[in-house]
Design a protein around this motif. Structure first.
Motif, PDB file in Angstrom:
ATOM      1  N   LEU A 194       0.837  -1.201   0.000  1.00 43.27           N
ATOM      2  CA  LEU A 194       0.000   0.000   0.000  1.00 43.27           C
ATOM      3  C   LEU A 194       0.872   1.251   0.000  1.00 43.27           C
ATOM      4  O   LEU A 194       1.845   1.336   0.742  1.00 43.27           O
ATOM      5  CB  LEU A 194      -0.902   0.029   1.242  1.00 43.27           C
ATOM      6  N   GLY A 195       0.477   2.209  -0.824  1.00 44.93           N
ATOM      7  CA  GLY A 195       1.137   3.506  -0.802  1.00 44.93           C
ATOM      8  C   GLY A 195       2.370   3.581  -1.668  1.00 44.93           C
ATOM      9  O   GLY A 195       2.617   2.741  -2.528  1.00 44.93           O
ATOM     10  N   ALA A 201       4.825   0.140  -4.479  1.00 43.47           N
ATOM     11  CA  ALA A 201       3.705  -0.669  -3.989  1.00 43.47           C
ATOM     12  C   ALA A 201       3.877  -2.136  -4.375  1.00 43.47           C
ATOM     13  O   ALA A 201       3.637  -3.041  -3.572  1.00 43.47           O
ATOM     14  CB  ALA A 201       2.381  -0.130  -4.532  1.00 43.47           C
ATOM     15  N   CYS A 217       2.541  -6.468  10.317  1.00 41.72           N
ATOM     16  CA  CYS A 217       2.899  -5.158   9.780  1.00 41.72           C
ATOM     17  C   CYS A 217       3.330  -4.254  10.929  1.00 41.72           C
ATOM     18  O   CYS A 217       2.691  -4.216  11.984  1.00 41.72           O
ATOM     19  CB  CYS A 217       1.700  -4.562   9.041  1.00 41.72           C
ATOM     20  N   GLY A 222      -2.014  -0.949   9.641  1.00 34.00           N
ATOM     21  CA  GLY A 222      -1.759  -2.023   8.689  1.00 34.00           C
ATOM     22  C   GLY A 222      -1.939  -3.386   9.322  1.00 34.00           C
ATOM     23  O   GLY A 222      -2.499  -4.302   8.701  1.00 34.00           O
ATOM     24  N   ILE A 254       0.614  -7.247   5.008  1.00 39.17           N
ATOM     25  CA  ILE A 254       0.613  -5.899   4.439  1.00 39.17           C
ATOM     26  C   ILE A 254       1.917  -5.186   4.767  1.00 39.17           C
ATOM     27  O   ILE A 254       2.411  -5.256   5.895  1.00 39.17           O
ATOM     28  CB  ILE A 254      -0.571  -5.073   4.982  1.00 39.17           C
ATOM     29  N   GLU A 255       2.484  -4.524   3.770  1.00 39.44           N
ATOM     30  CA  GLU A 255       3.588  -3.593   3.963  1.00 39.44           C
ATOM     31  C   GLU A 255       3.146  -2.273   3.332  1.00 39.44           C
ATOM     32  O   GLU A 255       2.519  -2.263   2.268  1.00 39.44           O
ATOM     33  CB  GLU A 255       4.873  -4.084   3.297  1.00 39.44           C
ATOM     34  N   LEU A 256       3.453  -1.158   3.984  1.00 36.25           N
ATOM     35  CA  LEU A 256       2.956   0.113   3.460  1.00 36.25           C
ATOM     36  C   LEU A 256       4.013   1.212   3.502  1.00 36.25           C
ATOM     37  O   LEU A 256       5.030   1.102   4.189  1.00 36.25           O
ATOM     38  CB  LEU A 256       1.690   0.548   4.201  1.00 36.25           C
ATOM     39  N   THR A 259       2.375   8.007   0.782  1.00 29.77           N
ATOM     40  CA  THR A 259       2.095   8.213  -0.642  1.00 29.77           C
ATOM     41  C   THR A 259       1.642   9.653  -0.887  1.00 29.77           C
ATOM     42  O   THR A 259       1.574  10.462   0.036  1.00 29.77           O
ATOM     43  CB  THR A 259       1.040   7.205  -1.136  1.00 29.77           C
ATOM     44  N   ASN A 264      -3.572   6.493  -4.189  1.00 27.69           N
ATOM     45  CA  ASN A 264      -3.405   5.439  -3.192  1.00 27.69           C
ATOM     46  C   ASN A 264      -3.132   4.110  -3.898  1.00 27.69           C
ATOM     47  O   ASN A 264      -4.047   3.318  -4.145  1.00 27.69           O
ATOM     48  CB  ASN A 264      -4.649   5.316  -2.305  1.00 27.69           C
ATOM     49  N   ILE A 266      -2.356   0.332  -4.709  1.00 29.17           N
ATOM     50  CA  ILE A 266      -2.599  -0.949  -4.044  1.00 29.17           C
ATOM     51  C   ILE A 266      -2.036  -2.044  -4.937  1.00 29.17           C
ATOM     52  O   ILE A 266      -2.409  -2.147  -6.108  1.00 29.17           O
ATOM     53  CB  ILE A 266      -4.100  -1.230  -3.821  1.00 29.17           C
TER      54      ILE A 266
END
Length: 291
Positions: A194-195, A201, A217, A222, A254-256, A259, A264, A266
């Protein structure tokens, strides 16, 4: 600590073979958890067959899967480590080539246009080598991941509109898992990035998909979304090998990254049930292998 490049080459070779032949303990524990929760009779039998196949492969010193994948090496250079970066990458490549030719392994790597196979598991920009840094003193960590095409072919990216919110993330992940169906050899680890930017991403999704089971996460929001999606994905009925059941995924990871205010990104990348990886730490005391 000055890095011995011959040790790096030998370790890169050993890690490729080790990753292809020994499944990490956290994945085996993941199978146990799924077996205990599975309610569908067919799915129970499929899971039992998978577990037996893994055991037989390890007992007979065979590969867990015939797909030797695209070789990925992740490196972390600790404090006080002296190494020539370009020479380090060349040593990794030589080790990868040696594993393929000397073991020998089937090379799954070809030129994208001519489809020529050099039978070394290497080519332009392959093996994929990522180099980062950490706080570990006098230590070089090398992680090897052979990424098979079954899971890699089911990779997805969406540049979402920020106004769509978290609901868009949930919907996209669910739609991707349904679209992949049994083609990813589930149960899978569903990696979500995400981001960042589009390329970041996708990289984050790969990092998430290859993270050990049981990890979370680092971002609290997250981590909460991971739990929600892990429950949701296993209510879809895809099941092991896509034949129906509760065990669609070991987990959603999830890793984020931060952004831009007007976008956004994905991304989704999956790891198949043979979630192979191997790790080694090179330090003044020698080479220690693990997962």
């Amino acid at each position: 600590m000055k890095i011995d490049l011959q040790a790096v080459e030998d370790t890169a070779k050993a890690l490729y073979i080790r990753a292809l032949k020994v499944l990490p303990p956290d994945i085996k524990e993941g199978f146990s958890r799924l077996e205990k929760r599975e309610t569908d009779g067919t799915a129970q039998r499929v899971l039992a067959t998978m577990v037996q196949n893994i055991a037989v492969a390890e007992e007979t010193d065979n590969l867990l899967c015939q797909d030797t994948g695209v070789p990925i090496y992740n490196l972390w250079i600790g404090r006080g480590v002296e190494v020539d970066g370009q020479a380090l990458k060349q040593a990794i490549r030589r080790g990868c080539e040696r594993a393929t030719r000397e073991y020998p392994l089937r090379s799954s790597v070809v030129h994208p246009l001519t489809r020529k196979n050099e039978h070394t598991s290497c080519g332009v920009e392959v093996p994929v080598i990522h180099i980062d840094f950490n706080d570990e003193p006098q230590n070089l960590r090398i992680e090897m991941i052979p990424k098979g095409s079954g899971s890699e072919n089911n990779s997805f990216l969406k540049m979402a509109v920020p106004a769509e919110g978290v609901a868009a993330i949930k919907t996209f992940v669910i739609d991707c898992v349904l679209a992949a169906g049994g083609k990813t050899c589930p149960p899978t680890i569903v990696g979500v990035g995400l981001g960042g930017t589009s390329d970041l991403a996708v990289a984050l999704a790969k990092r998430a998909a290859t993270r050990p089971l049981g990890s979370a996460c680092a971002d609290p929001a997250g981590a909460e979304l991971e739990q929600q999606l892990s429950i949701a994905v296993n209510q879809l009925g895809v099941g092991p090998q896509g034949l129906g059941g509760d065990a669609t995924a070991f987990a959603v990871h999830i890793e984020l990254a931060a952004t831009h205010i007007t976008m956004n990104p994905i991304a989704v990348n999956m790891q198949c049930h043979s979630a192979r990886r191997a790790r080694a730490d090179i330090s003044p005391t020698g080479v220690a292998f693990g997962f």
